[in-house]
Each structure stands twice: as structure tokens, then as C-alpha cells.
Design an enzyme around this catalytic site. Structure first.
Site, PDB file in Angstrom:
ATOM      1  N   ASP A 273     -71.865 -44.973 -39.179  1.00 41.77           N
ATOM      2  CA  ASP A 273     -71.526 -43.400 -40.176  1.00 41.77           C
ATOM      3  C   ASP A 273     -70.873 -44.006 -41.349  1.00 41.77           C
ATOM      4  OD1 ASP A 273     -71.424 -41.117 -41.158  1.00 41.77           O
ATOM      5  OD2 ASP A 273     -69.835 -40.404 -39.731  1.00 41.77           O
ATOM      6  N   LYS A 280     -67.946 -41.870 -47.218  1.00 45.36           N
ATOM      7  CA  LYS A 280     -66.279 -41.898 -46.718  1.00 45.36           C
ATOM      8  C   LYS A 280     -65.510 -42.806 -47.582  1.00 45.36           C
ATOM      9  CE  LYS A 280     -67.584 -41.176 -41.673  1.00 45.36           C
ATOM     10  NZ  LYS A 280     -66.472 -39.940 -41.630  1.00 45.36           N
ATOM     11  N   ARG A 354     -74.126 -33.384 -36.075  1.00 43.61           N
ATOM     12  CA  ARG A 354     -74.673 -32.106 -35.483  1.00 43.61           C
ATOM     13  C   ARG A 354     -76.078 -31.969 -35.992  1.00 43.61           C
ATOM     14  NH1 ARG A 354     -70.034 -28.828 -39.180  1.00 43.61           N
ATOM     15  NH2 ARG A 354     -69.059 -30.630 -38.685  1.00 43.61           N
TER      16      ARG A 354
HETATM   17  N1  BES Z   1     -68.188 -39.226 -37.191  1.00 41.27           N
HETATM   18  C1  BES Z   1     -67.481 -38.446 -37.795  1.00 41.27           C
HETATM   19  C2  BES Z   1     -66.324 -37.788 -37.062  1.00 41.27           C
HETATM   20  C3  BES Z   1     -65.198 -38.836 -36.966  1.00 41.27           C
HETATM   21  C4  BES Z   1     -64.177 -39.207 -38.055  1.00 41.27           C
HETATM   22  C5  BES Z   1     -64.633 -39.114 -35.976  1.00 41.27           C
HETATM   23  C6  BES Z   1     -63.140 -39.876 -37.878  1.00 41.27           C
HETATM   24  C7  BES Z   1     -63.589 -39.938 -35.735  1.00 41.27           C
HETATM   25  C8  BES Z   1     -62.622 -40.280 -36.897  1.00 41.27           C
HETATM   26  C9  BES Z   1     -68.463 -37.352 -38.417  1.00 41.27           C
HETATM   27  O1  BES Z   1     -69.613 -37.819 -38.592  1.00 41.27           O
HETATM   28  C10 BES Z   1     -67.923 -36.887 -39.616  1.00 41.27           C
HETATM   29  O2  BES Z   1     -67.835 -37.598 -40.464  1.00 41.27           O
HETATM   30  N2  BES Z   1     -67.195 -35.382 -39.658  1.00 41.27           N
HETATM   31  C11 BES Z   1     -66.771 -35.110 -40.668  1.00 41.27           C
HETATM   32  C12 BES Z   1     -67.163 -33.586 -40.705  1.00 41.27           C
HETATM   33  C13 BES Z   1     -66.991 -32.838 -41.997  1.00 41.27           C
HETATM   34  C14 BES Z   1     -67.635 -33.563 -43.041  1.00 41.27           C
HETATM   35  C15 BES Z   1     -67.336 -31.380 -41.786  1.00 41.27           C
HETATM   36  C16 BES Z   1     -65.330 -34.916 -40.685  1.00 41.27           C
HETATM   37  O3  BES Z   1     -64.606 -34.904 -39.439  1.00 41.27           O
HETATM   38  O4  BES Z   1     -64.574 -35.173 -41.426  1.00 41.27           O
HETATM   39 ZN    ZN Z   2     -70.444 -39.233 -37.833  1.00 41.26          ZN
HETATM   40 MN    MN Z   3     -70.206 -38.199 -40.441  1.00 42.70          MN
END
Ligand code: BES
Ligand code: ZN
Ligand code: MN
Length: 498
Positions: A273, A280, A354
Site C-alpha cells: 500500500d 503515503k 474499504r
Molecule cells: N493500510 C492502511 C492502514 C494502516 C496505516 C495500517 C498505518 C497500519 C499503519 C490503510 O489503507 C490506510 O492507508 N488508511 C488510512 C485511511 C485514511 C486515508 C482515511 C489511514 O489510516 O490513514
Molecule cells: Zn491499506
Molecule cells: Mn491505504
């Protein structure tokens, strides 16, 4: 490593290393007392001289204890007797295995399972003992050019029990613990593999391998073009930016009655991801190889269930894709149509979990499921809410939530429930589509689950957010294999109930 049970008395045993508990402060466990008597007070002498207080996790390795038949005795501190809990038993069990692994012994015998833990019977003490041992001995060295090999590895651990009448339940505990450990090992292996090796196609191959290995096990793989045709627009919007084709992988283990509805487990399988166009930040981005931890736990569960040969129908379903930025990647603001027909405005391409899950959750309706549980490293927010101890639990069905909480207590693989009240849904409002994929900063874990709940109205459903529990960071960086113990317990409890 192999595990055995034997009934008998501690002081008479012949073994490479006899493991005996000592409570704080300086109190020999009943089995240690027997050895003490036979050895003319050898152990109590050591305690008196102050070399072993019995503090939790303290250890002392003894050689040539008089009048015994064992090569070594390992005294292990269990802390205060009244406070001896499952966690303390697990800590002590892990410590013992780590110490034994450093000695020259290849076999050992544990008496720790005879110690009292509040409301835990022998079955559980053996299960936790084996799961702790395997967890401690796990190594991920398949990508190192030189493998780390113990000179004389620990091969055999025997649990000493009081009575022959307890042999049957002990054998069941061994079989089930070994199966769960094997599942957990597979989960760790898959999650620890990097994104350049473990991509959606690799996961599909692993599923095929399980189907080859086990009876009642079959696999169906849906590829990206098929999914596009079918109308899984949310899934495809995530997969399309990557050279690696996305796949949905269905693993069906059907060892129950033909007309019995299956338990369905759906795993988030983002093999890497990056965040996509909503890229990110760079720090610790490597850890996003663990973003298929939910999928990995579904693989581990399927292996555990097949190893236990449980007479039940279970479907493991994985939505596997890589989230990449590219010229054909989804843009923030793009609107897509999901498999359910509902439209989504993608306000942040990093909220991709999601998106792949919603189409998977719609697809699994075809199984006419008894229950559906999805498992996902879905939000960073769950780490803020619950840290690294508990997985987040959300559900549209109270009995199912309670069932999961109960299994979680039993397996000591913890969850904590969060609400998904209607009021939270307002945060997903969109001016351009039915709703957006972004709920803003407040209650990020909950709004992610609210999004999923719009796709799970046709069945009893629960969601596990495992972003805080699936792996560890820092010097011990690596997958934990959670929540395989929990998922396995949910299935086991269903089998035992019927
Ligand atoms: N895979 C990530 C969630 C995650 C982030 C798990 C850091 C463990 C450590 C997920 O896909 C994600 O990026 N979620 C975002 C959602 C936001 C953009 C609404 C998050 O948690 O920042
Ligand atoms: Zn993710
Ligand atoms: Mn993500």
C-alpha cells in the site's frame, strides 16, 4: 518441534531437561517439591542461598541434580502464585523455550501445565504452552543467504500430567494447538514476504497449493478483467494502477453437511500500500507490505481448519491487489460504481482497503453465508484507539459480536468492540456520489467500518481491524500471526456447539 503428553510423577522422569516452576518469593511448586525431597533439599538449598527468587521470567539452569534421572533442571520463576495468569503463563513458556533453544538439549519435559491458572483447565494450558513455544521458535530466514541453524535444536517437548484420565483431552489440545500454530506460521510467512515476491498472483498460487494439500479444499480465482466485467468497480479502481493484476481468491473448505451454510472470512489483501496518488509519506512505508495481514490470517485460518479436519463448511475469501500511483491510477475525486450498484466518490486513494473489501463483501453474498467476518489492516486510527493489544471489533449483529468476544477471551487473542451508530455515517456524505470513502479524522476506525456496513446488510457481519495487532515494528519487526488463534477459536466453538 514435536509435542507429547505423559502421565507420571515429576521426580521420576528421564529427560534432557525437566522444567519446574518456582513462585515468588522462593516457593517451590508441588512438582519442584517432589524433586527437592528426592534430591535431599538440593533445590530448596539454592532458593535459600538467594539464587532464585521466583520472580516472573527468572530462570536458573541446573546440572547433575542428585538422585534425578534428568540431564538438566530448569527452574523458572512464575511470579506471585495468586497472580499466575494466562499472560504470565505465556510469558514464562516463551522464556523457557528461548532458554532451552540456547542449551544443548534436544528434548525437555514441562511441569508448568500443572500449575493453577484461574479458570483454565489442562486443555488450555497445553494449548497455550504449544502455541507459545511455536511462536517463540518461529524464524523467517527464507530470504537470507545463510540460514540460522541451531546446533542441536530442541525437537521434543513433553507435558507431564498427573493422571492418565487426562490423556484424551491432552491429545486433543496437542492436535489443535499444532494445527493453529501451523496456520499462524503460514500467516507470518506470507505477511513477512515483501511486496516484490508476495503479490496477488503469488497469493493465488499459495491458495492452489493448499487445495492440493488438503481434502475438501478447493480454490477459485477471479482475475482483474473478470472482476471489471462483473462490475466490481471499487476493487478495480485500486488494482488498476499496478502492473501486478489484482485477484479475488476464494478458498472453500467444505467438510460439513451439504446444506449447512458456510462461515465466510474475508481478508484485505493489499500486497503493498503506497497510498496510490494520495501517496503515503516515506517513513516506515516498508511496513505497508503487511497490508495483506488480513488475507494472510485467512490463509492461516484455512490451513488450521484443514489440519484439524473439522467437519464444517468454511470459505476463506481474499481481495488481493497492489495500491500504486501510476498514470492510469485512480485520482482523488474519481467516482466509481461498486459491485452492489452503489456509487463511491474516492476522496483519498489511500483509503483503499474499504474499496477492495466492499466488492468482496458483496460478492460473498453468493455463498448464502451463516456469518461473514472480514479481517483487515484497515486504519492507522485503530492503533491510536487500542494500541497493539486489541484488534478493533465492529458488527451489525450483537450475538455475533458476543460470540467473537467470547472466542477472543478463550484464545487470549484480544478484541475490543467499537460502535457503528447511524450518526457516524454522516461523515461519509458526498456531494457527487452515494457516499465517499473518507470519513475525516474523528473516529477513523468507525467510519471505515460504517463504509463497509453499507455492503453487509444481507447477512450477520463483523469486522476486525487488525492494523495494530498484525505486526510489530522496531527491532522485532515482523508479523505476529494474529488473529489466527481468534479465528480458529470461532470455528472450533461452532464445531463444538453443533
Ligand atoms: N493500510 C492502511 C492502514 C494502516 C496505516 C495500517 C498505518 C497500519 C499503519 C490503510 O489503507 C490506510 O492507508 N488508511 C488510512 C485511511 C485514511 C486515508 C482515511 C489511514 O489510516 O490513514
Ligand atoms: Zn491499506
Ligand atoms: Mn491505504
Amino acid at each position: 518441534m514435536e509435542f507429547f503428553v505423559k502421565s507420571g510423577s515429576a521426580e521420576k522422569q528421564k529427560t534432557g531437561c525437566l522444567i519446574l516452576g518456582v513462585f515468588a518469593s522462593r516457593k517451590l511448586s508441588p512438582q519442584a517439591q517432589l524433586v527437592d525431597e528426592l534430591s535431599d533439599g538440593h533445590l530448596s538449598g539454592i532458593l535459600r542461598r538467594g539464587d532464585m527468587e521466583g520472580k516472573l521470567g527468572q530462570t536458573l539452569l541446573l546440572h547433575s541434580v542428585p538422585n534425578t534421572n534428568c540431564d538438566r533442571i530448569l527452574l523458572v520463576g512464575c511470579g506471585k502464585e495468586r497472580e499466575f495468569s494466562v499472560s504470565n503463563y505465556q510469558k514464562v513458556s516463551k522464556k523457557v523455550i528461548a532458554i532451552l533453544d540456547e542449551t544443548g538439549t534436544t528434548d525437555a519435559m514441562s511441569c508448568l501445565n500443572n500449575l493453577n491458572i484461574k479458570s483454565q483447565d489442562l486443555y488450555w494450558k497445553i494449548r497455550f504452552g504449544i502455541e507459545a513455544a511455536n511462536d517463540t521458535l518461529y524464524r523467517f530466514d527464507q530470504l537470507k543467504s545463510k540460514k540460522s541453524e541451531s546446533r542441536r535444536p530442541l525437537r521434543k517437548l513433553t507435558f507431564l500430567i498427573d493422571s492418565r484420565a487426562d490423556l484424551p483431552q491432552s491429545e486433543v489440545a496437542i492436535k489443535q494447538a499444532e494445527a493453529i500454530s501451523k496456520g499462524q506460521g503460514l500467516t507470518k510467512d506470507l505477511a513477512n514476504l515483501p511486496g516484490n515476491i508476495c503479490h496477488p498472483t503469488y497469493l493465488a498460487e499459495q491458495a492452489e497449493a493448499l487445495a492440493e494439500q488438503y481434502e475438501h479444499f478447493s480454490v477459485d480465482v477471479l482475475d482483474e478483467s473478470e472482476l471489471k466485467e462483473m462490475g466490481a468497480g471499487a476493487f478495480v479502481s485500486v488494482a488498476q494502477g499496478s502492473e501486478q493484476p489484482g485477484k479475488m481468491i476464494a478458498m472453500e473448505y467444505m467438510a460439513g453437511a451439504k446444506d449447512e451454510k458456510p462461515l465466510v472470512f474475508v481478508g484485505k489483501g493489499i500486497t503493498f500500500d503506497t497510498g496510490g496518488i494520495s501517496l503515503k509519506p516515506g517513513a516506515a512505508m516498508d511496513e505497508m507490505k503487511f497490508d495483506m495481514g488480513g488475507a494472510a490470517s485467512v490463509f492461516g485460518l484455512m490451513k488450521a481448519v484443514a489440519e484439524m479436519e473439522l467437519p464444517i463448511n468454511v470459505v476463506g475469501f481474499v481481495a488481493a491487489a497492489e495500491n500504486m500511483p501510476a498514470s492510469n491510477a485512480t485520482r482523488p475525486g474519481d467516482v466509481v460504481t461498486t459491485l452492489s450498484g452503489q456509487t463511491v466518490e474516492i476522496l483519498n486513494t489511500d483509503a483503499e482497503g474499504r474499496l477492495v473489501l466492499c466488492d468482496a463483501l458483496t460478492y460473498v453474498e453468493k455463498y448464502n453465508p451463516e456469518i461473514v467476518i472480514d479481517i483487515a489492516t484497515l486504519t492507522g486510527a485503530v492503533i491510536i484507539a487500542l494500541g497493539h493489544q486489541a484488534s478493533g471489533l465492529m458488527s451489525n449483529n450483537n450475538p455475533l459480536a458476543h460470540e467473537i468476544e467470547n472466542a477472543s477471551d478463550m484464545a487470549h487473542d484480544r478484541v475490543w468492540r467499537l460502535p457503528i451508530w447511524d450518526e457516524y455515517h454522516d461523515q461519509l456524505k458526498s456531494n457527487f456520489a452515494d457516499f465517499s470513502n473518507l470519513g475525516g479524522r474523528p473516529a477513523g476506525t468507525i467510519t471505515a467500518a460504517c463504509f463497509l456496513s453499507k455492503f453487509t446488510k444481507k447477512y450477520r457481519w463483523a469486522h476486525l481491524d487488525i492494523a495494530g495487532t498484525a505486526w510489530r515494528s522496531g527491532s522485532k519487526k515482523g508479523a505476529t500471526g494474529r488473529p489466527v488463534p481468534l479465528l480458529s477459536q470461532i470455528v472450533l466453538n461452532r464445531v463444538n456447539k453443533s
